[in-house]
Design a protein around this motif. Structure first.
Motif, PDB file in Angstrom:
ATOM      1  N   PRO A 230      26.809  11.935  59.279  1.00 37.61           N
ATOM      2  CA  PRO A 230      26.197  10.508  58.558  1.00 37.61           C
ATOM      3  C   PRO A 230      24.677  10.643  58.278  1.00 37.61           C
ATOM      4  CG  PRO A 230      27.153  10.445  60.881  1.00 37.61           C
ATOM      5  CD  PRO A 230      27.245  11.826  60.660  1.00 37.61           C
ATOM      6  N   GLY A 231      24.925   9.451  57.190  1.00 35.96           N
ATOM      7  CA  GLY A 231      22.919   9.246  56.647  1.00 35.96           C
ATOM      8  C   GLY A 231      23.158   9.243  55.429  1.00 35.96           C
ATOM      9  N   LEU A 232      21.497   8.104  54.534  1.00 37.11           N
ATOM     10  CA  LEU A 232      21.528   8.457  53.601  1.00 37.11           C
ATOM     11  C   LEU A 232      22.232   8.930  52.547  1.00 37.11           C
ATOM     12  CD1 LEU A 232      18.591   5.623  53.571  1.00 37.11           C
ATOM     13  CD2 LEU A 232      21.111   5.534  52.989  1.00 37.11           C
ATOM     14  N   ARG A 233      22.904   8.264  51.175  1.00 39.65           N
ATOM     15  CA  ARG A 233      22.970   9.870  50.030  1.00 39.65           C
ATOM     16  C   ARG A 233      22.304   8.934  49.343  1.00 39.65           C
ATOM     17  NH1 ARG A 233      24.505  11.444  54.503  1.00 39.65           N
ATOM     18  NH2 ARG A 233      26.554  13.352  54.512  1.00 39.65           N
ATOM     19  N   PRO A 234      20.086   8.996  48.681  1.00 37.19           N
ATOM     20  CA  PRO A 234      20.050   8.749  48.080  1.00 37.19           C
ATOM     21  C   PRO A 234      20.967   9.391  46.430  1.00 37.19           C
ATOM     22  CG  PRO A 234      18.688   9.719  49.424  1.00 37.19           C
ATOM     23  CD  PRO A 234      20.072  10.288  49.928  1.00 37.19           C
TER      24      PRO A 234
ATOM     25  N   TYR B  30      25.721   5.071  52.548  1.00 41.55           N
ATOM     26  CA  TYR B  30      25.511   5.718  53.980  1.00 41.55           C
ATOM     27  C   TYR B  30      26.568   6.052  54.594  1.00 41.55           C
ATOM     28  CZ  TYR B  30      23.809   6.512  58.555  1.00 41.55           C
ATOM     29  OH  TYR B  30      23.330   6.513  59.522  1.00 41.55           O
ATOM     30  N   ALA B  31      26.970   7.497  53.988  1.00 44.08           N
ATOM     31  CA  ALA B  31      27.839   8.188  54.224  1.00 44.08           C
ATOM     32  C   ALA B  31      27.961   9.552  55.368  1.00 44.08           C
ATOM     33  CB  ALA B  31      28.783   8.779  53.007  1.00 44.08           C
ATOM     34  N   ALA B  32      29.237  10.061  56.002  1.00 44.27           N
ATOM     35  CA  ALA B  32      29.613  11.204  56.822  1.00 44.27           C
ATOM     36  C   ALA B  32      30.780  11.685  56.041  1.00 44.27           C
ATOM     37  CB  ALA B  32      30.018  10.739  58.088  1.00 44.27           C
TER      38      ALA B  32
ATOM     39  N   ALA C  26      33.834   8.463  54.788  1.00 44.52           N
ATOM     40  CA  ALA C  26      33.284   7.423  55.221  1.00 44.52           C
ATOM     41  C   ALA C  26      32.333   6.484  54.636  1.00 44.52           C
ATOM     42  CB  ALA C  26      33.487   7.220  57.152  1.00 44.52           C
ATOM     43  N   VAL C  27      32.223   5.585  54.259  1.00 43.54           N
ATOM     44  CA  VAL C  27      31.141   5.016  53.480  1.00 43.54           C
ATOM     45  C   VAL C  27      30.456   3.578  53.450  1.00 43.54           C
ATOM     46  CG1 VAL C  27      32.396   4.696  51.145  1.00 43.54           C
ATOM     47  CG2 VAL C  27      29.691   4.551  51.375  1.00 43.54           C
ATOM     48  N   SER C  28      29.733   3.302  53.873  1.00 43.62           N
ATOM     49  CA  SER C  28      29.411   1.897  54.203  1.00 43.62           C
ATOM     50  C   SER C  28      28.283   1.971  53.014  1.00 43.62           C
ATOM     51  CB  SER C  28      27.890   1.827  55.847  1.00 43.62           C
ATOM     52  OG  SER C  28      28.060   0.505  55.775  1.00 43.62           O
ATOM     53  N   HIS C  29      28.253   0.335  52.250  1.00 47.12           N
ATOM     54  CA  HIS C  29      26.919  -0.220  51.308  1.00 47.12           C
ATOM     55  C   HIS C  29      25.893  -0.744  51.737  1.00 47.12           C
ATOM     56  CE1 HIS C  29      29.457   2.700  48.004  1.00 47.12           C
ATOM     57  NE2 HIS C  29      30.589   2.387  48.302  1.00 47.12           N
ATOM     58  N   GLY C  30      26.050  -1.246  52.631  1.00 43.58           N
ATOM     59  CA  GLY C  30      24.543  -2.004  53.756  1.00 43.58           C
ATOM     60  C   GLY C  30      24.360  -2.084  53.323  1.00 43.58           C
TER      61      GLY C  30
END
Length: 123
Positions: A94-98, A105-107, A119-123
């Motif tokens: 898990p971590g930011l993917r700039p 933010y995904a894993a 799994a990805v969160s865009h917030g």
């Protein structure tokens, strides 16, 4: 796209030929090319990249990639931990993917069949 699936990417062995096919098929559904690289292309409606192709040439078959939307970063962490406990293999903690965007933010995990899930969160 649904609120559950963020995007799907197919690993393909004949990228150029398969892309020609999907360029036509996706256009018929109202999708356009959102971004592209020499070995990848992403289609979407609007600015979202909902569906893509990735070349598998020259490397082991990666299978299908499905990214599930997570409501928050804690959920991304839980997804990753549970997937590993259930027999998945880590393919990106898990971590930011700039490289995708500033809030991506995904894993990533490889399931027991060799498919890559995210799994990805865009917030």
């Amino acid at each position: 796209m649904s609120t559950v699936i963020d995007h799907v990417t197919l690993g393909v062995s004949e990228f150029d030929e398969t892309r020609k096919f999907y360029d036509r098929v996706m256009a018929a559904l109202g999708f356009h090319i959102v971004w592209e690289k020499p070995s990848m292309v992403a289609y979407g409606i609007g600015r979202n990249d909902d569906f893509g192709l990735m070349a598998d040439e020259g490397r082991a078959r990666r299978g299908t990639h499905v990214a599930f939307r997570a409501p928050d970063r804690d959920s991304v962490h839980r997804f990753h931990a549970e997937a590993l406990k259930a027999g998945g293999r880590d393919d990106g903690a898990p971590g930011l993917r700039p490289e995708y965007n500033a809030t991506y933010y995904a894993a990533f995990v490889i399931d027991p069949e060799g498919n890559r899930i995210e799994a990805v969160s865009h917030g």
